[in-house]
Design a protein around this motif. Structure first.
Motif, PDB file in Angstrom:
ATOM      1  N   ILE A   1      29.757  14.735  -3.974  1.00 24.91           N
ATOM      2  CA  ILE A   1      29.705  13.875  -2.791  1.00 24.91           C
ATOM      3  C   ILE A   1      31.020  13.113  -2.632  1.00 24.91           C
ATOM      4  O   ILE A   1      31.443  12.814  -1.518  1.00 24.91           O
TER       5      ILE A   1
ATOM      6  N   VAL B   1      28.193  16.476   5.805  1.00 26.86           N
ATOM      7  CA  VAL B   1      27.026  16.631   4.932  1.00 26.86           C
ATOM      8  C   VAL B   1      26.002  17.560   5.579  1.00 26.86           C
ATOM      9  O   VAL B   1      25.355  18.354   4.895  1.00 26.86           O
TER      10      VAL B   1
ATOM     11  N   MET C   1      23.177  21.348  -0.180  1.00 31.09           N
ATOM     12  CA  MET C   1      23.916  20.279  -0.845  1.00 31.09           C
ATOM     13  C   MET C   1      24.073  20.498  -2.353  1.00 31.09           C
ATOM     14  O   MET C   1      24.205  19.543  -3.109  1.00 31.09           O
TER      15      MET C   1
END
Length: 161
Positions: A40, A58, A67
């Motif tokens: 992230i 994202v 993710m």
């Protein structure tokens, strides 16, 4: 079970990583040693660098690889990293060396998405072009299922903030 261990390890790496983003090395369940993970921090840094809302980048990450920090090569060996970038797209958008994984993959994805958003002025169309540029022509500049769905993911993340 291996996927959960990998996810926990990646979360540990992300939480203990230095302030500047760098590619963490992990050993995925498949046994490939030294695969660069995308964290992230990489995604946040890339979004900031290219002037994108974090929720937009994202949303692509979620759509392409749920993710995950490491993603298998897709499209019969053509798409690389958690953002599933093809070599032709990386070349067209002047992505830096190392775009196939880790921080480079996030940076390349942000570069491509920012380019398409500037060109279209519309998030759903930018996501459509990110997935398959030819869809802008094929759908007469209307969003594809991918573009509309990824835009919904982005909006859901915006609302959740």
């Amino acid at each position: 079970m291996h996927a959960l261990i990998l996810l926990a390890y990646c979360c540990f790496l992300a939480s203990s990583a230095p302030a500047s983003p760098s590619s963490a090395l992990v050993s995925p369940a498949s046994g490939e040693a030294g695969v660069k993970a995308t964290t992230i921090r990489h995604v946040t840094s890339a979004a900031r660098e290219h002037g994108l809302p974090l929720t937009a980048l994202v949303a692509v990450w979620e759509r392409e690889c749920r993710m995950r920090a490491v993603c298998r090569i897709g499209d019969a060996g053509q798409s690389h990293g958690p953002f599933q970038i093809k070599a032709v797209a990386a070349a067209q958008h002047d992505c830096l060396p190392g775009w196939q994984a880790g921080a480079g993959n996030a940076d390349c994805a942000a570069r491509i998405l920012a380019d398409w958003h500037r060109a279209t002025g519309n998030w759903a169309l930018a996501f459509t072009a990110y997935h398959k540029p030819e869809h802008l022509r094929d759908f007469r500049r209307k969003p594809s299922w991918y573009g509309a769905g990824t835009y919904r993911l982005m909006l859901n993340r915006e609302i959740a903030r």
